[in-house]
Motif scaffolding. Sequence first.
Motif, PDB file in Angstrom:
ATOM      1  N   PHE A 129       3.663   1.122  -6.044  1.00  9.83           N
ATOM      2  CA  PHE A 129       4.185  -0.551  -5.305  1.00  9.83           C
ATOM      3  C   PHE A 129       3.245  -1.439  -5.795  1.00  9.83           C
ATOM      4  O   PHE A 129       2.164  -1.999  -5.092  1.00  9.83           O
ATOM      5  CB  PHE A 129       5.002  -0.070  -4.644  1.00  9.83           C
ATOM      6  N   PRO A 130       4.251  -2.444  -6.785  1.00  9.32           N
ATOM      7  CA  PRO A 130       3.090  -3.590  -6.262  1.00  9.32           C
ATOM      8  C   PRO A 130       3.515  -5.010  -5.655  1.00  9.32           C
ATOM      9  O   PRO A 130       4.306  -4.397  -4.447  1.00  9.32           O
ATOM     10  CB  PRO A 130       3.613  -4.708  -8.033  1.00  9.32           C
ATOM     11  N   LEU A 131       2.666  -6.386  -5.260  1.00  5.69           N
ATOM     12  CA  LEU A 131       2.800  -6.957  -3.829  1.00  5.69           C
ATOM     13  C   LEU A 131       4.630  -7.651  -5.104  1.00  5.69           C
ATOM     14  O   LEU A 131       5.348  -8.175  -6.269  1.00  5.69           O
ATOM     15  CB  LEU A 131       1.894  -7.996  -3.825  1.00  5.69           C
ATOM     16  N   PRO A 132       5.361  -8.447  -4.299  1.00  9.68           N
ATOM     17  CA  PRO A 132       6.768  -9.064  -4.835  1.00  9.68           C
ATOM     18  C   PRO A 132       6.556 -10.121  -4.885  1.00  9.68           C
ATOM     19  O   PRO A 132       5.297 -10.613  -5.416  1.00  9.68           O
ATOM     20  CB  PRO A 132       7.461  -9.601  -3.435  1.00  9.68           C
ATOM     21  N   SER A 133       7.253 -10.324  -6.090  1.00  9.21           N
ATOM     22  CA  SER A 133       7.252 -11.752  -6.760  1.00  9.21           C
ATOM     23  C   SER A 133       7.316 -12.299  -6.697  1.00  9.21           C
ATOM     24  O   SER A 133       7.055 -12.692  -5.865  1.00  9.21           O
ATOM     25  CB  SER A 133       8.641 -11.239  -7.959  1.00  9.21           C
ATOM     26  N   GLY A 134       6.232 -13.430  -6.699  1.00 11.34           N
ATOM     27  CA  GLY A 134       5.851 -15.030  -6.698  1.00 11.34           C
ATOM     28  C   GLY A 134       4.191 -15.461  -5.864  1.00 11.34           C
ATOM     29  O   GLY A 134       4.082 -15.827  -5.185  1.00 11.34           O
ATOM     30  N   ILE A 135       3.950 -13.974  -5.176  1.00 15.31           N
ATOM     31  CA  ILE A 135       2.673 -13.277  -4.751  1.00 15.31           C
ATOM     32  C   ILE A 135       1.335 -12.982  -5.587  1.00 15.31           C
ATOM     33  O   ILE A 135       1.709 -12.424  -5.707  1.00 15.31           O
ATOM     34  CB  ILE A 135       2.766 -12.742  -2.831  1.00 15.31           C
ATOM     35  N   ASP A 193       1.112  -0.891   0.266  1.00  9.73           N
ATOM     36  CA  ASP A 193      -0.015   0.263  -0.320  1.00  9.73           C
ATOM     37  C   ASP A 193       0.879   1.346   0.115  1.00  9.73           C
ATOM     38  O   ASP A 193       0.655   2.456   0.642  1.00  9.73           O
ATOM     39  CB  ASP A 193      -0.797  -0.114   1.265  1.00  9.73           C
ATOM     40  N   VAL A 194       1.462   1.413  -0.721  1.00  8.69           N
ATOM     41  CA  VAL A 194       2.849   2.381  -0.970  1.00  8.69           C
ATOM     42  C   VAL A 194       2.866   3.688  -2.064  1.00  8.69           C
ATOM     43  O   VAL A 194       2.474   2.348  -3.562  1.00  8.69           O
ATOM     44  CB  VAL A 194       4.365   1.801  -0.854  1.00  8.69           C
ATOM     45  N   ASN A 195       2.524   4.131  -2.644  1.00 10.92           N
ATOM     46  CA  ASN A 195       2.130   5.265  -3.450  1.00 10.92           C
ATOM     47  C   ASN A 195       3.144   6.627  -3.362  1.00 10.92           C
ATOM     48  O   ASN A 195       3.822   6.995  -2.684  1.00 10.92           O
ATOM     49  CB  ASN A 195       1.025   5.736  -3.891  1.00 10.92           C
ATOM     50  N   ALA A 196       4.882   6.153  -4.242  1.00  7.97           N
ATOM     51  CA  ALA A 196       5.635   6.884  -4.280  1.00  7.97           C
ATOM     52  C   ALA A 196       5.583   8.169  -5.465  1.00  7.97           C
ATOM     53  O   ALA A 196       4.607   7.788  -5.954  1.00  7.97           O
ATOM     54  CB  ALA A 196       6.436   5.953  -4.960  1.00  7.97           C
TER      55      ALA A 196
END
Length: 181
Positions: A173-179, A142-145
């Motif tokens: 920011f998307p979720l980490p890869s593989g999640i 839940d981060v918007n930069a």
Amino acid sequence: MNSLQNRANAVMAFSISAIFCLLGAIAFSALIIPSNPSGAVALDSIKVVTGRYDKNWVDYKTRNNEFANTIMRIDADLSSLFHWNTKQLFVYAVAEYSTPTHPKNQIVLWDTIIKRKSAAVISKRGLNNKYSLIDVNKKWTDVNANVSLHWNIVPYVGFMTYGHSKASEGYAFPLPSGIQT
């Protein structure tokens, strides 16, 4: 009559006073020279990965830290910042975001030093972040930069001045890869 030493002292005192007045005039005149720099930073992709930080920072307690890799493009024309009192420019791209525990966070993504006016027009594509994007909370959920270009003008004489471009719209920011959700 004054001795030779007294005369030399008076000439040196006057010369030093004149030099400092000249340097002060140079420093203040550089502040009023008009300039209209332009710059923009855009993130083409953001990838969040999970693991240890990197070779320079190892966290042995946990291996579930998230850090981000970005690919960005930078377009800037900073040539108007160069004048007779500019020694060099320090240019850097900054991502700014907020989290519930820390209201203002800034991370430098990329930087460079520009020493000539001919090199002050920047057009870079496919640029990876130079420094690791690691949040203090260790999660990018839940981060918007907002991303912007900043610069410091390093003068030969006088005050260092700062400036920045308008911040871009928020990048999530998307979720980490593989999640999967």
